[in-house]
Motif scaffolding. Structure first.
Motif, short mmCIF file in Angstrom:
data_model
loop_
_atom_site.label_atom_id
_atom_site.label_comp_id
_atom_site.label_asym_id
_atom_site.label_seq_id
_atom_site.Cartn_x
_atom_site.Cartn_y
_atom_site.Cartn_z
N LEU A 1 38.94 54.62 -0.88
CA LEU A 1 39.46 55.77 -0.12
C LEU A 1 39.51 57.00 -1.01
O LEU A 1 39.17 58.10 -0.57
CB LEU A 1 40.84 55.46 0.45
N ARG A 2 39.90 56.84 -2.25
CA ARG A 2 39.97 57.98 -3.17
C ARG A 2 38.59 58.61 -3.36
O ARG A 2 38.46 59.83 -3.39
CB ARG A 2 40.55 57.54 -4.52
N THR A 3 37.57 57.80 -3.47
CA THR A 3 36.20 58.31 -3.61
C THR A 3 35.79 59.11 -2.38
O THR A 3 35.26 60.22 -2.49
CB THR A 3 35.22 57.16 -3.86
N THR A 4 36.05 58.57 -1.20
CA THR A 4 35.74 59.25 0.06
C THR A 4 36.56 60.52 0.20
O THR A 4 36.05 61.57 0.60
CB THR A 4 36.02 58.31 1.25
N PHE A 5 37.84 60.44 -0.14
CA PHE A 5 38.74 61.59 -0.06
C PHE A 5 38.28 62.71 -0.99
O PHE A 5 38.21 63.87 -0.59
CB PHE A 5 40.16 61.15 -0.42
N ALA B 1 35.29 63.34 -2.14
CA ALA B 1 34.05 63.94 -1.61
C ALA B 1 34.36 64.86 -0.43
O ALA B 1 33.82 65.97 -0.32
CB ALA B 1 33.07 62.86 -1.20
N ALA B 2 35.25 64.43 0.46
CA ALA B 2 35.62 65.25 1.61
C ALA B 2 36.38 66.51 1.17
O ALA B 2 36.21 67.58 1.77
CB ALA B 2 36.46 64.43 2.58
N MET B 3 37.19 66.40 0.13
CA MET B 3 37.92 67.57 -0.37
C MET B 3 36.95 68.60 -0.97
O MET B 3 37.18 69.80 -0.86
CB MET B 3 38.96 67.16 -1.41
N SER C 1 39.62 62.42 5.51
CA SER C 1 39.48 60.97 5.30
C SER C 1 40.76 60.22 5.67
O SER C 1 41.17 59.30 4.97
CB SER C 1 39.08 60.66 3.86
N GLY C 2 41.41 60.66 6.74
CA GLY C 2 42.64 60.01 7.19
C GLY C 2 43.88 60.43 6.44
O GLY C 2 44.96 59.89 6.67
N VAL C 3 43.77 61.38 5.54
CA VAL C 3 44.89 61.86 4.73
C VAL C 3 45.21 63.29 5.17
O VAL C 3 44.32 64.14 5.24
CB VAL C 3 44.55 61.83 3.23
#
Length: 63
Positions: free
Chosen positions: A5-9, A11-13, A40-42
């Motif tokens: 999730l941190r990796t996806t987050f 990239a989205a940030m 990413s859901g955050v």
């Protein structure tokens, strides 16, 4: 936050930082520079400063 999730987050940030007024973000109250977006859901609340080309994240809510 789990690594995937941190990796996806992260990239989205990066995409959000490139276009802080886009990505379905909404203004907080009447201030167009105070924004909130779900990344990413955050839930992320941030402030945009065009004068210095800076996006400052002031709150991240991860459950």
């Amino acid at each position: 936050m789990p690594r995937a999730l941190r990796t996806t987050f992260d990239a989205a940030m990066q995409r959000l930082a490139a276009d802080p007024y886009g990505h379905n973000s909404t203004p907080v109250k009447a201030d167009a520079d105070r924004r909130e977006a779900t990344v990413s859901g955050v839930v992320v609340r941030y402030y945009v400063s065009n004068a210095v080309l800076t996006v400052t994240v002031v709150r991240v809510v991860y459950v």
